[in-house]
Design a protein around this motif. Sequence first.
Motif, short mmCIF file in Angstrom:
data_model
loop_
_atom_site.label_atom_id
_atom_site.label_comp_id
_atom_site.label_asym_id
_atom_site.label_seq_id
_atom_site.Cartn_x
_atom_site.Cartn_y
_atom_site.Cartn_z
N GLU A 51 0.84 -1.20 0.00
CA GLU A 51 0.00 0.00 0.00
C GLU A 51 0.88 1.26 0.00
O GLU A 51 0.60 2.22 -0.73
CB GLU A 51 -0.93 0.00 1.21
CG GLU A 51 -1.99 -1.08 1.14
CD GLU A 51 -2.71 -1.34 2.46
OE1 GLU A 51 -2.40 -0.65 3.46
OE2 GLU A 51 -3.57 -2.22 2.47
N LEU A 81 -4.14 10.13 3.57
CA LEU A 81 -4.56 8.74 3.37
C LEU A 81 -3.65 7.80 4.15
O LEU A 81 -4.12 6.87 4.81
CB LEU A 81 -4.57 8.37 1.88
CG LEU A 81 -4.89 6.91 1.56
CD1 LEU A 81 -6.27 6.51 2.07
CD2 LEU A 81 -4.76 6.66 0.06
N ALA A 124 -14.13 -0.73 4.70
CA ALA A 124 -12.88 -0.72 3.94
C ALA A 124 -12.02 -1.91 4.33
O ALA A 124 -11.35 -1.89 5.35
CB ALA A 124 -12.11 0.57 4.18
N GLU A 183 -11.69 -3.40 -1.14
CA GLU A 183 -12.14 -2.02 -1.35
C GLU A 183 -10.94 -1.08 -1.53
O GLU A 183 -10.97 -0.18 -2.37
CB GLU A 183 -13.00 -1.54 -0.17
CG GLU A 183 -14.37 -2.16 -0.11
CD GLU A 183 -14.39 -3.54 0.54
OE1 GLU A 183 -15.46 -4.16 0.53
OE2 GLU A 183 -13.35 -3.99 1.05
N GLY A 184 -9.90 -1.34 -0.76
CA GLY A 184 -8.68 -0.55 -0.92
C GLY A 184 -8.09 -0.71 -2.31
O GLY A 184 -7.69 0.27 -2.95
N LEU A 219 -10.22 1.23 -4.80
CA LEU A 219 -9.94 2.66 -4.72
C LEU A 219 -8.54 2.99 -5.24
O LEU A 219 -8.36 3.99 -5.96
CB LEU A 219 -10.14 3.16 -3.29
CG LEU A 219 -11.62 3.24 -2.88
CD1 LEU A 219 -11.77 3.31 -1.36
CD2 LEU A 219 -12.30 4.41 -3.55
N PHE A 220 -7.55 2.16 -4.92
CA PHE A 220 -6.22 2.38 -5.49
C PHE A 220 -6.27 2.30 -7.02
O PHE A 220 -5.63 3.08 -7.72
CB PHE A 220 -5.21 1.35 -4.97
CG PHE A 220 -4.63 1.66 -3.62
CD1 PHE A 220 -4.21 2.94 -3.29
CD2 PHE A 220 -4.48 0.66 -2.68
CE1 PHE A 220 -3.66 3.23 -2.05
CE2 PHE A 220 -3.93 0.94 -1.43
CZ PHE A 220 -3.52 2.22 -1.11
N THR A 230 -10.47 11.26 -5.43
CA THR A 230 -10.57 9.82 -5.12
C THR A 230 -9.83 9.50 -3.83
O THR A 230 -10.30 8.68 -3.03
CB THR A 230 -10.00 8.99 -6.29
OG1 THR A 230 -10.60 9.42 -7.51
CG2 THR A 230 -10.28 7.51 -6.10
N THR A 231 -8.72 10.15 -3.61
CA THR A 231 -7.96 9.95 -2.36
C THR A 231 -8.79 10.41 -1.17
O THR A 231 -8.84 9.73 -0.13
CB THR A 231 -6.62 10.69 -2.42
OG1 THR A 231 -5.88 10.24 -3.57
CG2 THR A 231 -5.79 10.43 -1.17
N PHE A 260 -11.33 7.85 -0.42
CA PHE A 260 -10.67 6.73 0.27
C PHE A 260 -10.51 7.07 1.75
O PHE A 260 -10.78 6.23 2.62
CB PHE A 260 -9.33 6.46 -0.40
CG PHE A 260 -8.71 5.11 -0.14
CD1 PHE A 260 -9.06 4.30 0.93
CD2 PHE A 260 -7.72 4.64 -0.99
CE1 PHE A 260 -8.47 3.07 1.15
CE2 PHE A 260 -7.12 3.41 -0.79
CZ PHE A 260 -7.49 2.63 0.28
N GLN A 302 -12.08 5.14 4.96
CA GLN A 302 -11.22 4.69 6.07
C GLN A 302 -11.74 5.20 7.41
O GLN A 302 -11.80 4.46 8.39
CB GLN A 302 -9.77 5.17 5.86
CG GLN A 302 -9.02 4.42 4.81
CD GLN A 302 -8.56 3.06 5.28
OE1 GLN A 302 -9.04 2.49 6.25
NE2 GLN A 302 -7.60 2.51 4.57
#
Length: 193
Positions: free
Chosen positions: A93, A114, A147, A151-152, A155-156, A169-170, A173, A177
């Motif tokens: 990540e 994030l 999350a 899901e991570g 989103l990534f 988008t961040t 995310f 979270q």
Amino acid sequence: MLDTYARKHVQPAVDKTADYLLKKGWTADGVTKTAFAIGLSSGVFIYLDQPALALIALWLSGFLDVVDGTMARKTKPSPWGTLLDISFDRLVEISVILGLAFRFPDSMWALLLLSASIIVAMTVFLTVGALSEKQGMKSFYYQAGLAERTEGFILFSLMILLTDYLTATTLLFIAVQIFTIFQRMAEAKRILS
């Protein structure tokens, strides 16, 4: 959420892959290390402006991350393997976040937030897992939440593909979270009180 509720749909492919790799002499730790190396390359591919390769590396590492746990449960899970798995997941990540931050410095502030939200979310997740007497399928209590890893990855993936909307988008995310942190804290209060 998807890890908890959709796992049954991908588990047959995971089991077949795990059985195949075990038959070929692979160990769960070997697959964990392979998934880690592949996952780290995702951040490098992002930085080099190769989004397709970054996505392939990210999702392949994620698939192998599921396979290694299945392999461990089919043989003999070890605390060391669990530590490697969880640590390498976070490093993958971080690789994605760093690749994005260096490629798109205007979004660095959001990516830093994030990272902070992931640290807090994982602190809650791991602490509840360590303090809880409940046992799950894994070697510790696994708290479901909005999350989870899939899901991570989704989103990534959006962050990698839709770079014009990277900051937005961040921030989405981060919101997911934060919701998950509060969701897990509420469950932790019930479990640990």
